[in-house]
Write a protein that holds these residues in place. Sequence first.
Motif, PDB file in Angstrom:
ATOM      1  N   ALA A 146     -54.446 -40.335  63.974  1.00  0.00           N
ATOM      2  CA  ALA A 146     -53.647 -39.374  63.195  1.00  0.00           C
ATOM      3  C   ALA A 146     -52.886 -38.419  64.118  1.00  0.00           C
ATOM      4  O   ALA A 146     -51.716 -38.103  63.876  1.00  0.00           O
ATOM      5  CB  ALA A 146     -54.549 -38.588  62.250  1.00  0.00           C
ATOM      6  N   GLU A 147     -53.529 -37.976  65.208  1.00  0.00           N
ATOM      7  CA  GLU A 147     -52.868 -37.079  66.162  1.00  0.00           C
ATOM      8  C   GLU A 147     -51.717 -37.787  66.882  1.00  0.00           C
ATOM      9  O   GLU A 147     -50.677 -37.173  67.147  1.00  0.00           O
ATOM     10  CB  GLU A 147     -53.884 -36.540  67.172  1.00  0.00           C
ATOM     11  N   ILE A 148     -51.915 -39.055  67.210  1.00  0.00           N
ATOM     12  CA  ILE A 148     -50.841 -39.828  67.852  1.00  0.00           C
ATOM     13  C   ILE A 148     -49.654 -39.944  66.910  1.00  0.00           C
ATOM     14  O   ILE A 148     -48.496 -39.824  67.324  1.00  0.00           O
ATOM     15  CB  ILE A 148     -51.355 -41.213  68.302  1.00  0.00           C
ATOM     16  N   ASN A 149     -49.931 -40.151  65.622  1.00  0.00           N
ATOM     17  CA  ASN A 149     -48.850 -40.210  64.632  1.00  0.00           C
ATOM     18  C   ASN A 149     -48.075 -38.900  64.580  1.00  0.00           C
ATOM     19  O   ASN A 149     -46.842 -38.898  64.487  1.00  0.00           O
ATOM     20  CB  ASN A 149     -49.407 -40.563  63.251  1.00  0.00           C
ATOM     21  N   LEU A 150     -48.788 -37.767  64.645  1.00  0.00           N
ATOM     22  CA  LEU A 150     -48.115 -36.462  64.645  1.00  0.00           C
ATOM     23  C   LEU A 150     -47.242 -36.304  65.887  1.00  0.00           C
ATOM     24  O   LEU A 150     -46.119 -35.787  65.808  1.00  0.00           O
ATOM     25  CB  LEU A 150     -49.144 -35.328  64.593  1.00  0.00           C
ATOM     26  N   GLU A 151     -47.735 -36.764  67.039  1.00  0.00           N
ATOM     27  CA  GLU A 151     -46.946 -36.675  68.274  1.00  0.00           C
ATOM     28  C   GLU A 151     -45.709 -37.568  68.201  1.00  0.00           C
ATOM     29  O   GLU A 151     -44.644 -37.198  68.704  1.00  0.00           O
ATOM     30  CB  GLU A 151     -47.801 -37.058  69.485  1.00  0.00           C
ATOM     31  N   LEU A 152     -45.851 -38.736  67.576  1.00  0.00           N
ATOM     32  CA  LEU A 152     -44.697 -39.635  67.416  1.00  0.00           C
ATOM     33  C   LEU A 152     -43.620 -38.974  66.558  1.00  0.00           C
ATOM     34  O   LEU A 152     -42.428 -39.028  66.896  1.00  0.00           O
ATOM     35  CB  LEU A 152     -45.138 -40.957  66.771  1.00  0.00           C
ATOM     36  N   VAL A 153     -44.034 -38.348  65.466  1.00  0.00           N
ATOM     37  CA  VAL A 153     -43.076 -37.674  64.587  1.00  0.00           C
ATOM     38  C   VAL A 153     -42.421 -36.504  65.312  1.00  0.00           C
ATOM     39  O   VAL A 153     -41.197 -36.312  65.236  1.00  0.00           O
ATOM     40  CB  VAL A 153     -43.775 -37.197  63.284  1.00  0.00           C
TER      41      VAL A 153
END
Length: 201
Positions: A146-153
């Motif tokens: 989930a944190e990686i997804n936030l960083e991608l966004v």
Amino acid sequence: MKYKFAVFFSLVFLLFSCKNEDEKRIAENEKEIQRREIIFTNIQKGWVFYDTPVTEASENSVATWSEWRIFLAELAQKPKKTIGAFQQKSKSLTKKAMALNDNIPFEFSKPQIKSRISTLITKVQMLDLFLNLDTIPDKKVTQLVAEINLELVSLQRQMDKIVDKSNIPVEEGESDLLKMMDTTRAIPNTPIIDPNIPRVE
């Protein structure tokens, strides 16, 4: 005769104790297999990455920035079957994330983008670390996804901001004003020393 009975009973005791140890070992192995299956299903459910560009700038950069395209393609391929497949995928993701620092397009070669890339690399490396522990913390792994997804966004939105900012037309004289405000181009402020004034050395 007493000696024979003692040997016989000790052999019987030994056989029963071995049998009990085998039963305990089998029960422990079954518990371990069940625990690993639970961890695997939790990781498989939580392994959902944002593998498609969410902003226009990110979508356009896929065509020119090959490392970004390869990284997103790697995110799109979800491992199946075993924990080992997830471990191999995390190693591959780490390599692809590290490659994002290479050949960053000129328009995105800015500190804002580089800092977001390094944060993304750190999160992917942590994911790899957690997946390769002896006892895998499945909750931390899904939280990291989930944190990686936030960083991608965050990275893609920053790309969008840079593109939007570059599309704003420059007013007449603005470039000269920016040059004048640039402190690296300023004349150094060193005092002028008059050679006629006596000096104490």
